[in-house]
Design a protein around this motif. Sequence first.
Motif, short mmCIF file in Angstrom:
data_model
loop_
_atom_site.label_atom_id
_atom_site.label_comp_id
_atom_site.label_asym_id
_atom_site.label_seq_id
_atom_site.Cartn_x
_atom_site.Cartn_y
_atom_site.Cartn_z
N GLY A 163 5.81 34.66 78.02
CA GLY A 163 4.67 34.59 77.12
C GLY A 163 5.02 34.61 75.63
O GLY A 163 4.14 34.48 74.79
N LEU A 164 6.31 34.77 75.30
CA LEU A 164 6.69 34.82 73.87
C LEU A 164 6.79 33.42 73.29
O LEU A 164 7.28 32.49 73.94
CB LEU A 164 8.03 35.51 73.69
CG LEU A 164 8.15 36.99 74.03
CD1 LEU A 164 9.51 37.52 73.58
CD2 LEU A 164 7.04 37.79 73.37
N LYS A 165 6.37 33.30 72.03
CA LYS A 165 6.54 32.03 71.31
C LYS A 165 7.90 32.06 70.62
O LYS A 165 8.19 32.98 69.85
CB LYS A 165 5.43 31.86 70.27
CG LYS A 165 4.15 31.32 70.88
CD LYS A 165 3.13 31.00 69.84
CE LYS A 165 2.14 32.12 69.73
NZ LYS A 165 1.47 32.31 68.50
N LEU A 166 8.71 31.07 70.91
CA LEU A 166 10.08 31.07 70.40
C LEU A 166 10.39 29.78 69.67
O LEU A 166 10.19 28.69 70.21
CB LEU A 166 11.06 31.25 71.56
CG LEU A 166 10.87 32.57 72.32
CD1 LEU A 166 11.38 32.45 73.74
CD2 LEU A 166 11.57 33.70 71.60
N ARG A 167 10.91 29.92 68.47
CA ARG A 167 11.30 28.71 67.72
C ARG A 167 12.57 28.12 68.35
O ARG A 167 13.51 28.85 68.63
CB ARG A 167 11.57 29.06 66.26
CG ARG A 167 12.00 27.86 65.41
CD ARG A 167 13.50 27.66 65.36
NE ARG A 167 13.87 26.39 64.72
CZ ARG A 167 15.12 26.04 64.41
NH1 ARG A 167 16.10 26.86 64.65
NH2 ARG A 167 15.37 24.87 63.87
N ILE A 168 12.52 26.78 68.53
CA ILE A 168 13.72 26.07 68.98
C ILE A 168 13.97 24.87 68.07
O ILE A 168 13.08 24.44 67.33
CB ILE A 168 13.60 25.56 70.45
CG1 ILE A 168 12.36 24.67 70.61
CG2 ILE A 168 13.63 26.69 71.44
CD1 ILE A 168 12.40 23.80 71.85
N GLN A 169 15.19 24.34 68.18
CA GLN A 169 15.50 23.07 67.53
C GLN A 169 14.92 21.96 68.40
O GLN A 169 14.57 22.20 69.56
CB GLN A 169 17.00 22.89 67.42
CG GLN A 169 17.70 24.04 66.72
CD GLN A 169 19.19 23.81 66.69
OE1 GLN A 169 19.68 22.94 65.98
NE2 GLN A 169 19.93 24.57 67.47
N SER A 170 14.88 20.73 67.85
CA SER A 170 14.19 19.65 68.57
C SER A 170 15.06 19.07 69.69
O SER A 170 15.57 17.96 69.57
CB SER A 170 13.80 18.56 67.59
OG SER A 170 14.96 18.11 66.94
N SER A 171 15.21 19.82 70.76
CA SER A 171 16.02 19.36 71.90
C SER A 171 15.28 19.64 73.20
O SER A 171 14.75 20.73 73.40
CB SER A 171 17.36 20.11 71.88
OG SER A 171 17.88 20.27 73.18
N LYS A 172 15.27 18.62 74.05
CA LYS A 172 14.56 18.76 75.33
C LYS A 172 15.21 19.83 76.21
O LYS A 172 14.55 20.49 76.99
CB LYS A 172 14.58 17.42 76.08
CG LYS A 172 13.88 16.29 75.34
CD LYS A 172 12.37 16.40 75.46
CE LYS A 172 11.65 15.26 74.80
NZ LYS A 172 11.83 15.16 73.33
N VAL A 173 16.52 19.97 76.06
CA VAL A 173 17.23 20.99 76.85
C VAL A 173 16.78 22.39 76.41
O VAL A 173 16.55 23.27 77.24
CB VAL A 173 18.76 20.84 76.71
CG1 VAL A 173 19.48 22.00 77.36
CG2 VAL A 173 19.21 19.52 77.32
N LEU A 174 16.65 22.59 75.12
CA LEU A 174 16.24 23.92 74.63
C LEU A 174 14.80 24.20 75.03
O LEU A 174 14.44 25.33 75.33
CB LEU A 174 16.42 23.99 73.11
CG LEU A 174 17.87 23.81 72.65
CD1 LEU A 174 17.97 23.90 71.13
CD2 LEU A 174 18.79 24.83 73.32
N ASP A 175 13.99 23.15 75.06
CA ASP A 175 12.61 23.29 75.54
C ASP A 175 12.63 23.77 76.99
O ASP A 175 11.96 24.75 77.35
CB ASP A 175 11.91 21.93 75.40
CG ASP A 175 10.43 22.02 75.72
OD1 ASP A 175 9.63 22.17 74.78
OD2 ASP A 175 10.08 21.97 76.92
N ALA A 176 13.42 23.09 77.83
CA ALA A 176 13.50 23.46 79.25
C ALA A 176 14.06 24.88 79.41
O ALA A 176 13.60 25.64 80.27
CB ALA A 176 14.38 22.46 79.99
N GLN A 177 15.02 25.21 78.58
CA GLN A 177 15.63 26.55 78.64
C GLN A 177 14.59 27.65 78.41
O GLN A 177 14.49 28.61 79.17
CB GLN A 177 16.73 26.63 77.59
CG GLN A 177 17.28 28.02 77.37
CD GLN A 177 18.04 28.12 76.06
OE1 GLN A 177 19.24 27.86 76.02
NE2 GLN A 177 17.37 28.49 74.99
#
Length: 333
Positions: A163-177
């Motif tokens: 449920g936490l909102k986490l900033r990621i870089q623009s990568s589909k892998v990081l999104d999936a992670q």
Amino acid sequence: MRRLLDLVLVILLAAAGTATAAPLVVKLSHVVAENTPKGQAALKFKELAEKKLPGKVEVQVFPNSQLFGDGKEMEALLLGDVQVIAPSLSKFDRYTKKLQVFDLPFLFENIEAVDRFQQGKAGRDLLDAMRSKGIKGLAYWHNGMKQLSSDKPQLRVPEDVKGLKLRIQSSKVLDAQMRALGGIPQVMAFSEVYQALQTGVVDGTENTDSNIYTQKMHEVQKYLTVTDHGYIGYVVVVNKKFWDGLPPDIRTTLEGAMKDATSYGNHIARQENDTALEAIRKSGKTQIITLTPQEKLAWKKVLIPVHAQMADKIGKDLIQSIYKATGFDPTKL
Ligand code: LMR
């Protein structure tokens, strides 16, 4: 009078002949602070290039998204508004999916393992992955291993991320992670992260100790979990047309300067990150959480399945070539 005019003309022509041509200006833009592995490597490149090509080349370095930030720098490179950039490997999605292989969680144990792959043939070939788009990769630069930070709760087990909102870089892998952990990923430019953390737009993020410290993220996050769950590094890229069009002697010398700046930056990267973690600890502003091997295993069990999930997008062979180079076996945890 006529002779005098002739004389003046001769002097003027001679002066014009000896006047030195203006140096070639090479702009190098990046998004992090100067006292980071990338910031230091960029300054080393400037120092070496200008020393080797006195009066012929001037390298202007723009740190901290001063000239271009994420999202704009690749476009600027293709337009010729900047000559050298070094985006993180996570930020090339529009140009190649392959570089996102470096985002796979727990794929690399440490930066030495990253090196083993990058120096091999498959790794070197990847520098050419964007050639058809007019982009040439000159070198890999290291930052380091990623940690997770949060304001609340502290992250000790993967379930804490739910449920936490986490900033990621623009990568589909990081999104999936982040989704594998039950988090809600939010893509955001690096220059906006501090404020987003401060104002609670996101609850946490992942980054290297060096980036966290130099952006003061630790001052607005209560916890930092040392997970080492992923890697942040860069490809130094140039506009292929610009680079290939340089006079050969200048190009070769700049390539030499890049090689030496790369060795320097990659050599200091680990130390820069260790020093940053110590400085974060000393600041007393954030609690550093160290995981036991058992706790770390729990994170690996949730995150390593992301490799198989992303294999079709990135390329199974590429992932296998990294397993081979580093000795990593996802079936043996
Ligand atoms: C990021 O979190 O956007 C960083 O990778 C920025 C950088 O260039 O290190």
